[in-house]
Design a protein around this motif. Sequence first.
Motif, PDB file in Angstrom:
ATOM      1  N   LYS A 242       0.770  -1.204  -0.060  1.00 29.07           N
ATOM      2  CA  LYS A 242       0.035   0.202   0.034  1.00 29.07           C
ATOM      3  C   LYS A 242       0.984   1.316   0.063  1.00 29.07           C
ATOM      4  O   LYS A 242       2.091   1.200   0.507  1.00 29.07           O
ATOM      5  N   GLU A 243       0.396   2.115  -0.460  1.00 28.59           N
ATOM      6  CA  GLU A 243       0.945   3.605  -0.484  1.00 28.59           C
ATOM      7  C   GLU A 243      -0.202   4.536  -0.283  1.00 28.59           C
ATOM      8  O   GLU A 243      -1.313   4.520  -0.663  1.00 28.59           O
ATOM      9  N   GLY A 244       0.325   5.675   0.572  1.00 25.92           N
ATOM     10  CA  GLY A 244      -0.495   6.679   0.892  1.00 25.92           C
ATOM     11  C   GLY A 244      -1.533   6.346   1.942  1.00 25.92           C
ATOM     12  O   GLY A 244      -2.511   7.134   1.946  1.00 25.92           O
ATOM     13  N   LEU A 245      -1.338   5.279   2.380  1.00 24.08           N
ATOM     14  CA  LEU A 245      -2.589   4.478   3.424  1.00 24.08           C
ATOM     15  C   LEU A 245      -1.637   4.148   4.575  1.00 24.08           C
ATOM     16  O   LEU A 245      -1.174   2.976   4.809  1.00 24.08           O
ATOM     17  N   PRO A 246      -1.554   4.878   5.802  1.00 27.04           N
ATOM     18  CA  PRO A 246      -0.662   4.727   6.944  1.00 27.04           C
ATOM     19  C   PRO A 246      -1.216   3.924   7.665  1.00 27.04           C
ATOM     20  O   PRO A 246      -0.362   3.030   8.309  1.00 27.04           O
ATOM     21  N   ASP A 247      -2.489   3.347   7.715  1.00 34.43           N
ATOM     22  CA  ASP A 247      -3.059   2.590   8.865  1.00 34.43           C
ATOM     23  C   ASP A 247      -3.812   1.274   8.129  1.00 34.43           C
ATOM     24  O   ASP A 247      -3.740   1.279   6.858  1.00 34.43           O
TER      25      ASP A 247
END
Length: 312
Positions: A242-247
């Motif tokens: 995933k990218e741009g999705l910290p959780d």
Amino acid sequence: MWHSAAVWDYRAATEITKDWNGINQFLLRNPQGASARVSLHGGQVTSWRNEHGEELLFTSSKAIFKPPKAMRGGIPICFPQFGNCGSLEQHGFARNKIWTVDDNPPPLHPNDSHGKSFIDLLLKPSEEDQKGWPHSFEFRLRVSLTTDGDLILISRVRNINGKPFSFSFAYHTYLSVSDISEVRIEGLETLDYLDNLCQRERFTEQGDAITFESEMDRVYLSSPNVIAVLDHEKKRTYVIRKEGLPDAVVWNPWDKKSKSMVDLGDEEYKQMLCVDGAAIEKPITLKPGEEWTGRLQLSVEPSSFCSEHLNL
């Protein structure tokens, strides 16, 4: 839709059909026989199969496929909120709306087009949407199937408002598993998480890996960009990038809650696990004209694959 020419025609590898509500859905294929199905209802991926025809996403036998009800399974898109914390319906409205085909999407990175079968979709707010969430936006979604059979979702949200707005987001991914008791997740060890079963109280993960013995509903914070879900019985590992999705959300309703859900069979919790790439703890804020991108890539490896190879 198959071509005998030496060059594989990726555009022609997209078939258009209608579901039983008459809503268009798009079937993506790769040369090896893997496939993915995407519906205009919610912009939702409803199926992802490997080259052997095995379904990799879970859909409930009791799922309700009738707008505006969200479908229980596949990959619903939760936007502009995740959960039930605001004035909007649970998980926001994007998963309940009828999207359109985006005939003129802005260019993506060449790697996100080359050698893939893909479809571009678009969601804009209706007047009704803006009564509950008074912001103007364009939400573009590209769903791709690679030559290796990987599934890629790229979401881009642009603020075309005159003022900033904030939102939370999740790809609410229902993975198909053999038996939830035999599954473990690697890559979230030692992380802090918010426990939705304890009023979002914050805890720290103590286990070497996440395993399942009861209901779980957690948001793991500042998680790695690679997570592995190991299914021992099916001898395969889902790899989530995933990218741009910290959780990362981890959810299974277990037996008691399953019995209270009208669109989930009493025993179906054993064959499903939700692991979401998400942005929840710190909502994304866009100024006028700004755009956010969130990318999810799902792949499947043999069971010998483990997190030591993931560069966590």
